[in-house]
Design a protein around this motif. Structure first.
Motif, PDB file in Angstrom:
ATOM      1  N   GLU A 195      -7.769  -0.371  -3.093  1.00 27.26           N
ATOM      2  CA  GLU A 195      -6.555  -1.104  -2.727  1.00 27.26           C
ATOM      3  C   GLU A 195      -6.741  -1.880  -1.435  1.00 27.26           C
TER       4      GLU A 195
ATOM      5  N   LEU B  44       0.836  -1.203   0.000  1.00 28.00           N
ATOM      6  CA  LEU B  44       0.000   0.000   0.000  1.00 28.00           C
ATOM      7  C   LEU B  44       0.871   1.254   0.000  1.00 28.00           C
TER       8      LEU B  44
ATOM      9  N   ASP C 183       3.854   5.646  -5.669  1.00 22.04           N
ATOM     10  CA  ASP C 183       4.181   5.515  -7.087  1.00 22.04           C
ATOM     11  C   ASP C 183       2.979   5.513  -8.031  1.00 22.04           C
ATOM     12  N   GLU C 184       1.805   5.086  -7.569  1.00 19.31           N
ATOM     13  CA  GLU C 184       0.712   4.843  -8.495  1.00 19.31           C
ATOM     14  C   GLU C 184      -0.582   5.592  -8.165  1.00 19.31           C
ATOM     15  N   ALA C 185      -0.752   6.036  -6.964  1.00 18.83           N
ATOM     16  CA  ALA C 185      -2.021   6.626  -6.534  1.00 18.83           C
ATOM     17  C   ALA C 185      -2.340   7.891  -7.329  1.00 18.83           C
TER      18      ALA C 185
ATOM     19  N   ARG D 294       3.852   1.535  -1.268  1.00 15.93           N
ATOM     20  CA  ARG D 294       4.414   1.662  -2.604  1.00 15.93           C
ATOM     21  C   ARG D 294       3.362   2.222  -3.572  1.00 15.93           C
ATOM     22  N   TRP D 295       2.127   1.739  -3.451  1.00 18.05           N
ATOM     23  CA  TRP D 295       1.051   2.239  -4.320  1.00 18.05           C
ATOM     24  C   TRP D 295       0.825   3.733  -4.096  1.00 18.05           C
TER      25      TRP D 295
END
Length: 397
Positions: free
Chosen positions: A30, A7, A13-15, A9-10
């Protein structure tokens, strides 16, 4: 990588960080993807705005909704007083309740129970600023409710998303405060970094300068709360009218108001003048309607003077090194001020300069030429039309 690390990392990097709604929805998805049986989640964030107390975002797998709470009633409304949010605000720690039995003390929890909810938990967001509400709640329909491992993971998830949400709240507060105290156009320039003292840009704008007549006598004869009520009523009408017609109130100066109607990027001066005149006409209508009510209820009328002019102004920062004011200065502003003085001497509610009058299509009443203090030549002056003696301003200079 464990689920908490995934979570984190998300989030890094991705949220989708562009909006609170997108970030919150992705976060909830998530959490569900990680195996925690969340059915419904709610995010409550308090902001700093004169009318809006804050936002509440509610997520389910089928929908995402958002509503704003009214500042005037938020803290005293039954929905807050009989809510988990109030308990978390006051205690500063999580709140949990299993939804096995009716919840007559908390209508929200009873509503969730009747919709199939079995367990509910709310966490305070660990913001640096603890003075305002910032909470996330989760509800499940799982027959067993939230097990200890799920609660532990939810608490860690809340800590991970907290700084990202606080960043959104702080930006919203900054924008709202600038919009409230200096106006959206000026506020945007400040956010963009235009804070150097003496840094100005030359713009063309219609200038709207108004003051409240009889204010000194009103202040002498009325208690301060009544005076403030008078002022806020009058300022409220001006703010609504100016904004509705595309202008911006730059400042309140005692009982006076300075507003501008800037030309567009294409430099359409006539459009700016038409907007300023339309705003003046609506303001006069609104003021007369307000005064009719005031006379009926035994309150003194709110009489005003209003000057309209157009010209080039310097728009930017002036002031002391640690205390700046974003304003407009220049001969055009000075002439508007002198025009307002003349309106009082002539006992006219509205005076329009020839410079502005010749750029509008609406017929005006020609009052002739008058000297303005510190202006070399007499100026041709107009006012709003009465039922008779209407003329269209020519293009005489």
């Amino acid at each position: 990588m464990d689920q908490t690390g995934a979570l984190a990392r998300w989030l890094a990097d991705e949220a989708p960080h562009e909006t609170v709604q997108g970030l919150f929805a992705g976060f909830c998805e998530e959490i569900v993807r990680s195996g925690i049986p969340v059915w419904r989640a709610s995010l409550g964030l308090e902001v700093l705005h004169p009318e809006v107390s804050g936002w509440q975002h509610v997520w389910t797998s089928e929908s995402l909704s958002m509503r704003e709470a009214d500042r005037a009633t938020a803290a005293t409304s039954p929905s807050y007083l009989n809510s988990p949010t109030r308990i978390v605000d006051e205690a500063g720690r999580p709140f949990r309740r299993r939804l096995k039995a009716p919840c007559p003390d908390m209508p929200l929890l009873e509503e969730l129970r009747l919709a199939g909810g079995t367990d509910y938990v709310m966490y305070p967001l660990p913001f640096l600023d603890r003075t305002r509400t910032a909470v996330i709640s989760f509800a499940t329909r799982d027959i067993q409710g939230f097990d200890p491992a799920s609660l532990d993971r939810l608490e860690h998830a809340v800590k991970l998303i907290s700084p990202y949400l606080e960043r959104h709240v702080l930006r919203r507060i900054a924008v709202d405060l600038l919009d409230t105290y200096v106006g959206p156009r000026t506020g945007q320039r400040i956010i963009e970094g235009r804070v150097d003292r003496g840094a100005v840009e030359m713009i063309e704008a219609a200038i709207w300068l108004a003051d409240l007549r009889g204010f000194t006598l009103l202040s002498e004869q009325s208690p301060i709360p009544a005076v403030l009520t008078h002022l806020n009523t009058w300022f409220g009408i001006i703010g609504e009218v100016v904004e509705a017609h595309g202008g911006e109130v730059l400042k309140f100066i005692g009982d006076a108001v300075l507003a501008i109607f800037p030309t567009s990027a294409e430099g359409d001066r006539r459009a700016a003048c038409r907007k300023a005149l339309a705003a003046a006409q609506e303001f006069c209508r609104r003021s007369e309607a307000e005064n009719t009510l005031r006379r009926t209820s035994g309150h003194p009328p709110l009489e005003h003077g209003l000057a309209l002019h157009v010209g080039e102004v310097a728009y930017g920062n002036v002031g002391a090194s640690h205390r700046l004011d974003f304003t407009v200065i220049g001969p055009a502003v000075n002439r508007a001020s002198r025009l307002l003085d003349l309106a009082k001497r002539l006992d006219r509610s509205v005076l329009v300069s020839h410079a502005l009058a010749r750029d509008v299509d609406h017929p005006l009443v020609d009052l002739g030429r008058y000297r303005l203090r510190d202006v070399e030549k007499p100026q041709r002056i107009f006012t709003l039309p009465a039922p008779e003696h209407l003329v269209r301003p020519d293009h005489e200079t």
